[in-house]
Design a protein around this motif. Sequence first.
Motif, PDB file in Angstrom:
ATOM      1  N   SER A 285       0.802  -1.218   0.000  1.00  0.00           N
ATOM      2  CA  SER A 285       0.000   0.000   0.000  1.00  0.00           C
ATOM      3  C   SER A 285       0.835   1.268   0.000  1.00  0.00           C
ATOM      4  CB  SER A 285      -0.917   0.020   1.222  1.00  0.00           C
ATOM      5  OG  SER A 285      -0.135   0.079   2.414  1.00  0.00           O
ATOM      6  N   GLY A 286       2.091   1.141   0.449  1.00  0.00           N
ATOM      7  CA  GLY A 286       2.905   2.341   0.609  1.00  0.00           C
ATOM      8  C   GLY A 286       2.555   3.118   1.860  1.00  0.00           C
ATOM      9  N   SER A 287       1.686   2.535   2.697  1.00  0.00           N
ATOM     10  CA  SER A 287       1.261   3.246   3.907  1.00  0.00           C
ATOM     11  C   SER A 287       1.328   2.369   5.152  1.00  0.00           C
ATOM     12  CB  SER A 287      -0.178   3.763   3.727  1.00  0.00           C
ATOM     13  OG  SER A 287      -1.079   2.682   3.502  1.00  0.00           O
ATOM     14  N   THR A 288       2.007   1.226   5.071  1.00  0.00           N
ATOM     15  CA  THR A 288       2.122   0.332   6.219  1.00  0.00           C
ATOM     16  C   THR A 288       2.896   1.027   7.341  1.00  0.00           C
ATOM     17  OG1 THR A 288       2.229  -1.503   4.646  1.00  0.00           O
ATOM     18  CG2 THR A 288       2.806  -1.968   6.947  1.00  0.00           C
TER      19      THR A 288
ATOM     20  N   VAL B 100      12.695   0.918  -2.843  1.00  0.00           N
ATOM     21  CA  VAL B 100      11.280   0.846  -2.476  1.00  0.00           C
ATOM     22  C   VAL B 100      10.646  -0.247  -3.326  1.00  0.00           C
ATOM     23  CG1 VAL B 100       9.066   2.038  -2.520  1.00  0.00           C
ATOM     24  CG2 VAL B 100      11.134   3.267  -1.802  1.00  0.00           C
ATOM     25  N   MET B 101      10.060  -1.248  -2.669  1.00  0.00           N
ATOM     26  CA  MET B 101       9.387  -2.346  -3.368  1.00  0.00           C
ATOM     27  C   MET B 101       7.906  -2.274  -3.013  1.00  0.00           C
ATOM     28  SD  MET B 101      10.105  -6.491  -3.143  1.00  0.00           S
ATOM     29  CE  MET B 101      11.863  -6.347  -3.432  1.00  0.00           C
ATOM     30  N   THR B 102       7.081  -1.924  -3.988  1.00  0.00           N
ATOM     31  CA  THR B 102       5.681  -1.652  -3.697  1.00  0.00           C
ATOM     32  C   THR B 102       4.813  -2.013  -4.888  1.00  0.00           C
ATOM     33  OG1 THR B 102       4.185   0.046  -2.798  1.00  0.00           O
ATOM     34  CG2 THR B 102       5.770   0.755  -4.477  1.00  0.00           C
ATOM     35  N   ASP B 103       3.515  -1.721  -4.788  1.00  0.00           N
ATOM     36  CA  ASP B 103       2.590  -1.957  -5.896  1.00  0.00           C
ATOM     37  C   ASP B 103       2.393  -0.686  -6.705  1.00  0.00           C
ATOM     38  OD1 ASP B 103       2.181  -4.596  -5.299  1.00  0.00           O
ATOM     39  OD2 ASP B 103       0.215  -4.312  -4.368  1.00  0.00           O
ATOM     40  N   PRO B 104       2.116  -0.817  -7.996  1.00  0.00           N
ATOM     41  CA  PRO B 104       1.769   0.371  -8.774  1.00  0.00           C
ATOM     42  C   PRO B 104       0.508   1.017  -8.214  1.00  0.00           C
ATOM     43  CG  PRO B 104       1.304  -1.647 -10.001  1.00  0.00           C
ATOM     44  CD  PRO B 104       2.094  -2.046  -8.803  1.00  0.00           C
TER      45      PRO B 104
ATOM     46  N   ASP C 108       4.311   5.089  -4.902  1.00  0.00           N
ATOM     47  CA  ASP C 108       4.464   5.128  -6.359  1.00  0.00           C
ATOM     48  C   ASP C 108       4.314   6.585  -6.807  1.00  0.00           C
ATOM     49  OD1 ASP C 108       4.508   4.842  -9.072  1.00  0.00           O
ATOM     50  OD2 ASP C 108       2.650   3.685  -9.222  1.00  0.00           O
ATOM     51  N   THR C 109       5.356   7.362  -6.562  1.00  0.00           N
ATOM     52  CA  THR C 109       5.337   8.783  -6.887  1.00  0.00           C
ATOM     53  C   THR C 109       6.619   9.161  -7.619  1.00  0.00           C
ATOM     54  OG1 THR C 109       6.479   9.534  -4.885  1.00  0.00           O
ATOM     55  CG2 THR C 109       4.086   9.202  -4.720  1.00  0.00           C
ATOM     56  N   PRO C 110       6.596  10.225  -8.394  1.00  0.00           N
ATOM     57  CA  PRO C 110       7.831  10.682  -9.059  1.00  0.00           C
ATOM     58  C   PRO C 110       8.952  10.945  -8.065  1.00  0.00           C
ATOM     59  CG  PRO C 110       5.916  11.779 -10.012  1.00  0.00           C
ATOM     60  CD  PRO C 110       5.424  11.025  -8.816  1.00  0.00           C
TER      61      PRO C 110
ATOM     62  N   GLU D 200      12.563   9.176  -8.070  1.00  0.00           N
ATOM     63  CA  GLU D 200      13.731  10.026  -8.307  1.00  0.00           C
ATOM     64  C   GLU D 200      14.780   9.863  -7.199  1.00  0.00           C
ATOM     65  OE1 GLU D 200      14.886  14.794  -8.634  1.00  0.00           O
ATOM     66  OE2 GLU D 200      12.790  14.170  -8.654  1.00  0.00           O
ATOM     67  N   ASP D 201      14.315   9.790  -5.960  1.00  0.00           N
ATOM     68  CA  ASP D 201      15.251   9.781  -4.828  1.00  0.00           C
ATOM     69  C   ASP D 201      15.748   8.392  -4.445  1.00  0.00           C
ATOM     70  OD1 ASP D 201      14.859  12.471  -4.765  1.00  0.00           O
ATOM     71  OD2 ASP D 201      13.641  12.492  -2.940  1.00  0.00           O
ATOM     72  N   TYR D 202      14.992   7.341  -4.845  1.00  0.00           N
ATOM     73  CA  TYR D 202      15.339   5.980  -4.428  1.00  0.00           C
ATOM     74  C   TYR D 202      15.241   5.036  -5.625  1.00  0.00           C
ATOM     75  CZ  TYR D 202      13.727   8.549  -0.354  1.00  0.00           C
ATOM     76  OH  TYR D 202      13.525   9.538   0.574  1.00  0.00           O
ATOM     77  N   ASN D 203      15.748   3.836  -5.455  1.00  0.00           N
ATOM     78  CA  ASN D 203      15.516   2.784  -6.442  1.00  0.00           C
ATOM     79  C   ASN D 203      14.097   2.261  -6.239  1.00  0.00           C
ATOM     80  OD1 ASN D 203      18.450   2.356  -7.478  1.00  0.00           O
ATOM     81  ND2 ASN D 203      18.632   2.348  -5.247  1.00  0.00           N
ATOM     82  N   TRP D 204      13.359   2.086  -7.303  1.00  0.00           N
ATOM     83  CA  TRP D 204      11.933   1.743  -7.192  1.00  0.00           C
ATOM     84  C   TRP D 204      11.662   0.484  -7.995  1.00  0.00           C
ATOM     85  CZ3 TRP D 204       7.403   0.879  -9.770  1.00  0.00           C
ATOM     86  CH2 TRP D 204       6.203   1.102  -9.074  1.00  0.00           C
ATOM     87  N   MET D 205      10.913  -0.453  -7.421  1.00  0.00           N
ATOM     88  CA  MET D 205      10.561  -1.683  -8.129  1.00  0.00           C
ATOM     89  C   MET D 205       9.227  -2.200  -7.616  1.00  0.00           C
ATOM     90  SD  MET D 205      13.373  -4.186  -6.267  1.00  0.00           S
ATOM     91  CE  MET D 205      12.990  -5.608  -7.292  1.00  0.00           C
ATOM     92  N   THR D 206       8.552  -2.988  -8.446  1.00  0.00           N
ATOM     93  CA  THR D 206       7.283  -3.575  -8.028  1.00  0.00           C
ATOM     94  C   THR D 206       7.520  -4.889  -7.296  1.00  0.00           C
ATOM     95  OG1 THR D 206       7.041  -4.706 -10.156  1.00  0.00           O
ATOM     96  CG2 THR D 206       5.998  -2.536  -9.933  1.00  0.00           C
ATOM     97  N   ILE D 207       6.547  -5.253  -6.472  1.00  0.00           N
ATOM     98  CA  ILE D 207       6.619  -6.530  -5.761  1.00  0.00           C
ATOM     99  C   ILE D 207       6.466  -7.683  -6.753  1.00  0.00           C
ATOM    100  CG2 ILE D 207       5.407  -8.012  -4.112  1.00  0.00           C
ATOM    101  CD1 ILE D 207       4.765  -5.466  -2.500  1.00  0.00           C
ATOM    102  N   GLN D 208       5.507  -7.570  -7.644  1.00  0.00           N
ATOM    103  CA  GLN D 208       5.258  -8.641  -8.605  1.00  0.00           C
ATOM    104  C   GLN D 208       6.158  -8.491  -9.823  1.00  0.00           C
ATOM    105  OE1 GLN D 208       0.505  -8.656  -7.500  1.00  0.00           O
ATOM    106  NE2 GLN D 208       1.074  -9.305  -9.548  1.00  0.00           N
TER     107      GLN D 208
END
Length: 339
Positions: free
Chosen positions: A92-95, A122-126, A131-133, A137-145
């Motif tokens: 959720s990005g809000s846990t 950051v490993m999260t869902d779209p 899931d923000t610009p 920009e500040d971190y490495n970002w990837m999806t869980i699935q």
Amino acid sequence: EEGQAALENTLKLGREIRKKYKYVFACGIGGSGEGVEVIRRNFSEGTETKLYPLMTPDADAVNGLVKSIADSEGITIEEVLKESAVFFITKSGSTPETLSHFEYFKGAYEKADINTKEHIWVMTDPGSKMDTPKHKEDYNWMTIQLNGGSGIGGRFTSPATNIPLLFLSIFNDKIVQEMLGEAQKMNNVPAEEDMFLELAAFIDHYTKQAKNNNITLFIPEEFKVWFLQLFEESLGKELKGVTFFPAGERLTPENLRPDDIFVRLTIGGEKPRQDLWEHLQKKNYPAFELNIKDKNGIFGLQFGLARTVIALAYLWQICAVDQDAVEDYKKGGIKIKEK
């Protein structure tokens, strides 16, 4: 082809993490964190990379862990941070727990003037709140699935998402494909030969017959919490479901009850409480055993047990994938934090 390409990218990242970093922190709660813990407890032995799954909401405890690493290695906290890769896992990005970890590490890196992009993933869902610009920009970002989707809940993320696959590849990327192949082999069988559907039928039949929803569980310690969460969070709704009680050393033939039900998991010849198990079989107690030949079958076991849960949910008319109580807890945690 897309799935294989995504998997190759995950394996490549695992190799890069192993080569570049000494410490890896996996910040995730519930199934996300427990899935990583299963990997750590089964595959970290003999490896140089040290993996720390963080499942506490207490930032002071996280700080204490980082400090203890620094003290034991004879280095500074800043040096620990420089040698660390930190993953924040949240659908959720809000846990609340994961966000507390995020604030701690983000603040620690900024205070030490260390580039967060080189250390934080950051490993999260779209579509999540992470899931923000700005996050990208500040971190490495990837999806869980692997497919970039969002339909798999945390406790179902093992074995076929980035959560177990990435952390296993950090230890040993060469066995990932083999374990996924074994998982397919273990679960792609006719229904009448499917031990996981047989387990569902066993649980359904004997809990109804004995009018007893309590099951005694014989299970290796490294799987216990993951197993309990998968079953009880998925099925413990509407006054339904089952409760598993891990068999302790105090359980003896003398304190068994006539309506007791038993399940045992054995892996690679490790047979928990063999003495008592033989007594149960001799006395014809309802006792079901899952036999996995070695640790390369762990993904197959996890996928198969998820199928057991779904089969029971169908039989008991339960929605296994929702988690109303968990969501209420998250909302309550956010309100407390805002105060």
